[in-house]
Design a protein around this motif. Structure first.
Motif, mmCIF file in Angstrom:
data_model
loop_
_atom_site.group_PDB
_atom_site.id
_atom_site.type_symbol
_atom_site.label_atom_id
_atom_site.label_comp_id
_atom_site.label_asym_id
_atom_site.label_seq_id
_atom_site.Cartn_x
_atom_site.Cartn_y
_atom_site.Cartn_z
ATOM 1 N N ILE A 190 33.935 2.853 -16.684
ATOM 2 C CA ILE A 190 34.669 2.408 -15.500
ATOM 3 C C ILE A 190 36.086 2.968 -15.500
ATOM 4 O O ILE A 190 36.624 3.353 -14.457
ATOM 5 C CB ILE A 190 34.679 0.862 -15.418
ATOM 6 C CG1 ILE A 190 35.294 0.399 -14.105
ATOM 7 C CG2 ILE A 190 35.394 0.267 -16.610
ATOM 8 C CD1 ILE A 190 34.538 0.816 -12.887
ATOM 9 N N LEU A 191 36.705 3.073 -16.692
ATOM 10 C CA LEU A 191 38.057 3.631 -16.775
ATOM 11 C C LEU A 191 38.052 5.112 -16.421
ATOM 12 O O LEU A 191 38.931 5.599 -15.688
ATOM 13 C CB LEU A 191 38.621 3.429 -18.184
ATOM 14 C CG LEU A 191 40.012 4.019 -18.451
ATOM 15 C CD1 LEU A 191 41.043 3.405 -17.517
ATOM 16 C CD2 LEU A 191 40.403 3.800 -19.914
ATOM 17 N N LEU A 192 37.046 5.826 -16.926
ATOM 18 C CA LEU A 192 36.952 7.257 -16.626
ATOM 19 C C LEU A 192 36.702 7.490 -15.140
ATOM 20 O O LEU A 192 37.327 8.369 -14.523
ATOM 21 C CB LEU A 192 35.838 7.887 -17.463
ATOM 22 C CG LEU A 192 35.594 9.384 -17.270
ATOM 23 C CD1 LEU A 192 36.849 10.179 -17.588
ATOM 24 C CD2 LEU A 192 34.426 9.857 -18.129
ATOM 25 N N SER A 193 35.793 6.726 -14.550
ATOM 26 C CA SER A 193 35.497 6.901 -13.125
ATOM 27 C C SER A 193 36.702 6.552 -12.256
ATOM 28 O O SER A 193 36.978 7.239 -11.262
ATOM 29 C CB SER A 193 34.282 6.056 -12.732
ATOM 30 O OG SER A 193 34.510 4.683 -12.982
ATOM 31 N N LEU A 194 37.432 5.509 -12.624
ATOM 32 C CA LEU A 194 38.640 5.165 -11.877
ATOM 33 C C LEU A 194 39.672 6.278 -11.952
ATOM 34 O O LEU A 194 40.324 6.610 -10.948
ATOM 35 C CB LEU A 194 39.237 3.863 -12.414
ATOM 36 C CG LEU A 194 38.554 2.559 -12.001
ATOM 37 C CD1 LEU A 194 39.148 1.388 -12.763
ATOM 38 C CD2 LEU A 194 38.671 2.343 -10.511
ATOM 39 N N SER A 195 39.832 6.875 -13.127
ATOM 40 C CA SER A 195 40.809 7.957 -13.291
ATOM 41 C C SER A 195 40.437 9.165 -12.436
ATOM 42 O O SER A 195 41.300 9.786 -11.801
ATOM 43 C CB SER A 195 40.896 8.357 -14.765
ATOM 44 O OG SER A 195 41.260 7.256 -15.575
ATOM 45 N N THR B 209 30.919 -1.260 -7.981
ATOM 46 C CA THR B 209 32.135 -1.749 -8.640
ATOM 47 C C THR B 209 33.375 -1.045 -8.094
ATOM 48 O O THR B 209 34.398 -1.682 -7.816
ATOM 49 C CB THR B 209 32.039 -1.534 -10.158
ATOM 50 O OG1 THR B 209 30.897 -2.236 -10.670
ATOM 51 C CG2 THR B 209 33.287 -2.051 -10.859
ATOM 52 N N TYR C 217 38.155 1.409 -4.387
ATOM 53 C CA TYR C 217 38.259 2.834 -4.688
ATOM 54 C C TYR C 217 37.086 3.638 -4.129
ATOM 55 O O TYR C 217 36.975 4.830 -4.409
ATOM 56 C CB TYR C 217 38.336 3.056 -6.205
ATOM 57 C CG TYR C 217 39.607 2.551 -6.829
ATOM 58 C CD1 TYR C 217 40.736 3.344 -6.902
ATOM 59 C CD2 TYR C 217 39.678 1.256 -7.347
ATOM 60 C CE1 TYR C 217 41.909 2.883 -7.475
ATOM 61 C CE2 TYR C 217 40.845 0.775 -7.921
ATOM 62 C CZ TYR C 217 41.951 1.591 -7.982
ATOM 63 O OH TYR C 217 43.117 1.127 -8.541
ATOM 64 N N ILE D 99 35.292 7.200 -23.986
ATOM 65 C CA ILE D 99 36.075 6.641 -22.885
ATOM 66 C C ILE D 99 35.196 5.673 -22.094
ATOM 67 O O ILE D 99 34.087 6.036 -21.693
ATOM 68 C CB ILE D 99 36.600 7.750 -21.949
ATOM 69 C CG1 ILE D 99 37.361 8.803 -22.752
ATOM 70 C CG2 ILE D 99 37.470 7.163 -20.853
ATOM 71 C CD1 ILE D 99 37.782 9.999 -21.921
ATOM 72 N N PRO D 100 35.639 4.436 -21.875
ATOM 73 C CA PRO D 100 34.841 3.495 -21.060
ATOM 74 C C PRO D 100 34.511 4.086 -19.693
ATOM 75 O O PRO D 100 35.360 4.718 -19.054
ATOM 76 C CB PRO D 100 35.759 2.270 -20.942
ATOM 77 C CG PRO D 100 36.655 2.357 -22.134
ATOM 78 C CD PRO D 100 36.867 3.821 -22.387
ATOM 79 N N THR E 268 30.636 10.366 -15.659
ATOM 80 C CA THR E 268 30.421 9.415 -16.751
ATOM 81 C C THR E 268 28.991 9.448 -17.281
ATOM 82 O O THR E 268 28.738 8.959 -18.387
ATOM 83 C CB THR E 268 30.742 7.985 -16.284
ATOM 84 O OG1 THR E 268 29.807 7.588 -15.265
ATOM 85 C CG2 THR E 268 32.151 7.905 -15.710
ATOM 86 N N GLN F 95 27.886 1.024 -10.725
ATOM 87 C CA GLN F 95 29.230 1.571 -10.878
ATOM 88 C C GLN F 95 29.879 1.873 -9.529
ATOM 89 O O GLN F 95 31.074 1.606 -9.324
ATOM 90 C CB GLN F 95 29.172 2.843 -11.729
ATOM 91 C CG GLN F 95 28.841 2.596 -13.186
ATOM 92 C CD GLN F 95 28.989 3.849 -14.019
ATOM 93 O OE1 GLN F 95 30.033 4.497 -14.033
ATOM 94 N NE2 GLN F 95 27.927 4.222 -14.717
#
Length: 286
Positions: free
Chosen positions: A138-143, A227, A233, A135-136, A162, A224
């Motif tokens: 940034i995508l995992l952290s956003l989720s 970002t 977020y 899982i990328p 992550t 991260q």
């Protein structure tokens, strides 16, 4: 091999490691250490570096260019940009340390268990780590942030999750290598339990590369978290945080480039400094 030969070889090995450590400490490492010390001083004692309020610009004109009074200029509400960068160090560095701590503790525990309990336990744990790696970041952290809610600590936890996979893989490889050594076998042969051998022999001898990775991960965590803050977020405004500061200045790039460029250079310098120190520690401990 005689006992004197053993001592001679040990002295030669120690001398080689000392020379390698001296060679690894370059001028770039010294400069990097100074950069990190300044960032830490900003986080601990921000009032020593600026006398402005980070959240209230008062009667100061907006969008002033960098000057001797306002090193990074002022933002759209007249707040001193350098002051916000200084005060933002506490938020960004704290979040990075929490993120690395989460990844270090959980990842190392998983890696040590997988490396010492081979078979089904190892397969289940490492396949789970492989899924995490797929899982990328940034995508995992956003989720995770969406589930936990916005905020500095929640963003740090998301970034820490992550990083678990990297710590787990490194800790497992170290545990597998050390677990096959003669002194570990002798410890089990002398009546040592799994827990005692793990704590007294495997963990101390495998932790150095993991700690070097932790230093490297601090820079990645800062990126991260910045970002997430840039995307909205992370830390909510008006609390200063490096990603949020850069995000607030993006609408004024054409007329006030310093609001994004100068804080971005600060973040870049600190990230590069952590990577340089991490690489130096890796060379010394390898």
């Amino acid at each position: 091999m005689s006992l004197p030969d053993v001592f001679t070889r040990a002295e030669d090995t120690a001398g080689t490691r000392t020379r390698a450590a001296r060679g690894a400490v370059t001028s770039a490492t010294v400069v990097s250490a100074l950069v990190l010390l300044i960032a830490i001083a900003w986080a601990l004692f921000p009032g020593l570096f600026t006398h402005f309020d980070p959240n209230d610009g008062g009667d100061t004109p907006a969008l002033l260019a960098p000057s001797l009074e306002h090193w990074f200029g002022t933002d759209q509400t007249g707040r001193d940009a350098f002051t916000r960068v200084v005060y933002g160090a506490s938020q960004s560095l704290l979040a990075a340390l929490v993120a690395v701590g989460v990844g270090l503790l959980i990842g190392t525990a998983i890696g040590l268990i997988a490396g010492t309990r081979r078979g089904l336990v190892d397969d289940v744990l490492m396949r789970s780590i492989d899924v995490l790696l797929s899982i990328p970041a940034i995508l995992l952290s956003l989720s995770i942030v969406v589930v936990l809610g916005f905020g500095t600590i929640n963003a740090a936890i998301a970034v820490g999750v992550t990083a678990i996979a990297q710590f787990a893989r490194l800790a497992r490889s170290q545990a597998v290598q050390i677990g096959t050594s003669d002194y570990v076998a002798a410890a089990y042969g002398s009546g040592g339990t799994f827990f005692s051998v793990l704590v007294r022999h495997i963990l101390p001898n495998s932790i150095s590369p993991v700690l070097s990775l932790a230093v490297l991960q601090i820079g990645s965590a800062i990126l991260q978290i910045s970002t997430l803050g840039f995307l909205g977020y992370g830390t909510p405004p008006p609390t200063p945080e490096w990603g949020l500061i850069i995000a607030e200045g993006r609408n004024f790039v054409a007329t006030a480039w310093w609001l994004t460029v100068l804080p971005g250079l600060v973040v870049m310098a600190i990230v590069l400094a952590t990577h340089q120190i991490g690489n130096t520690l890796r060379k010394v401990t390898s």
